[in-house]
Design a protein around this motif. Structure first.
Motif, short mmCIF file in Angstrom:
data_model
loop_
_atom_site.label_atom_id
_atom_site.label_comp_id
_atom_site.label_asym_id
_atom_site.label_seq_id
_atom_site.Cartn_x
_atom_site.Cartn_y
_atom_site.Cartn_z
N LEU A 77 99.88 -11.78 -77.45
CA LEU A 77 99.93 -12.40 -76.13
C LEU A 77 101.33 -12.36 -75.53
CD1 LEU A 77 97.52 -15.45 -76.52
CD2 LEU A 77 97.14 -13.36 -75.23
N GLU A 78 102.37 -12.59 -76.36
CA GLU A 78 103.75 -12.52 -75.87
C GLU A 78 104.08 -11.11 -75.39
OE1 GLU A 78 106.24 -13.99 -79.03
OE2 GLU A 78 105.45 -16.03 -78.83
N GLU A 79 103.65 -10.12 -76.14
CA GLU A 79 103.87 -8.72 -75.74
C GLU A 79 103.13 -8.42 -74.44
OE1 GLU A 79 103.23 -4.23 -77.53
OE2 GLU A 79 103.15 -5.95 -78.91
N PHE A 80 101.92 -8.96 -74.31
CA PHE A 80 101.12 -8.78 -73.10
C PHE A 80 101.84 -9.37 -71.89
CE2 PHE A 80 97.68 -9.74 -70.14
CZ PHE A 80 96.94 -8.56 -70.16
N VAL A 81 102.41 -10.56 -72.07
CA VAL A 81 103.15 -11.22 -70.99
C VAL A 81 104.36 -10.38 -70.59
CG1 VAL A 81 104.57 -13.24 -70.41
CG2 VAL A 81 102.36 -13.54 -71.51
#
Length: 170
Positions: A136-140
């Motif tokens: 999710l952090e990478e997606f953000v």
């Protein structure tokens, strides 16, 4: 739009009267107020029925209703319905697949929608929720130019859910 009491529908004995130009006339007997409105060929409208005594105004009720309806339609035109689009990811998603999902999310954000990103954990993946958080952090990071995190990632059963919304474009 709520209907107001007009002319003979007003059942009060005394009313506070406002003339057609907005000037205060004061406390007036209902019959006299109706006569004044009739002389000017206008309507007596109860604009504040809950006040003590009720406030009535001399006005053209048809024109007043028309303008109110026009304002409501104008306000409706300016409303924007915001939809929530959902994207599902897995903890072991490949980078190309993640980029594809990010591009899809960017399209949603550009069109003004909110995006719900869900990482679904199956079986033994539940023991490694930290991997889902990293995804999710990478997606953000991939969509950071177009959107921002509305609600931080949190677990809901077997899913980790996060909401994104579009950034304001200047």
């Amino acid at each position: 739009m709520k209907e107001l009491q007009i002319n003979e529908e007003i059942r009060e004995k005394e009313v506070r009267l406002v003339d057609d130009k907005g000037g205060q006339i004061g406390l007036v007997d209902i019959d006299r107020a109706l006569d004044m409105a009739f002389e000017k060929k206008l309507d007596l409208v109860n604009v504040a029925p809950s006040a003590k005594p009720p406030v009535c105004r001399i006005m053209d009720y048809g024109k007043y209703r028309y303008e109110l309806i026009k304002k409501e339609k104008e306000a409706k035109k300016k409303q924007r319905v915001i939809n929530v689009k959902e994207l599902r990811l897995t903890p072991n998603i490949e980078s190309h697949d993640l980029n594809t999902k990010a591009n899809r999310a960017i399209d949603f954000l550009k069109s003004g929608d909110r995006v719900k990103v869900v990482v679904r954990f199956r079986g033994r993946e539940m023991g490694h929720t930290d991997i889902g958080k990293e995804v999710l952090e990478e997606f953000v990071n991939l969509i950071s130019e177009y959107g921002a995190v509305d609600k931080k990632p949190k677990m809901e059963g077997r899913n980790m859910v996060m909401f994104l919304s579009a950034k304001e474009q200047n």
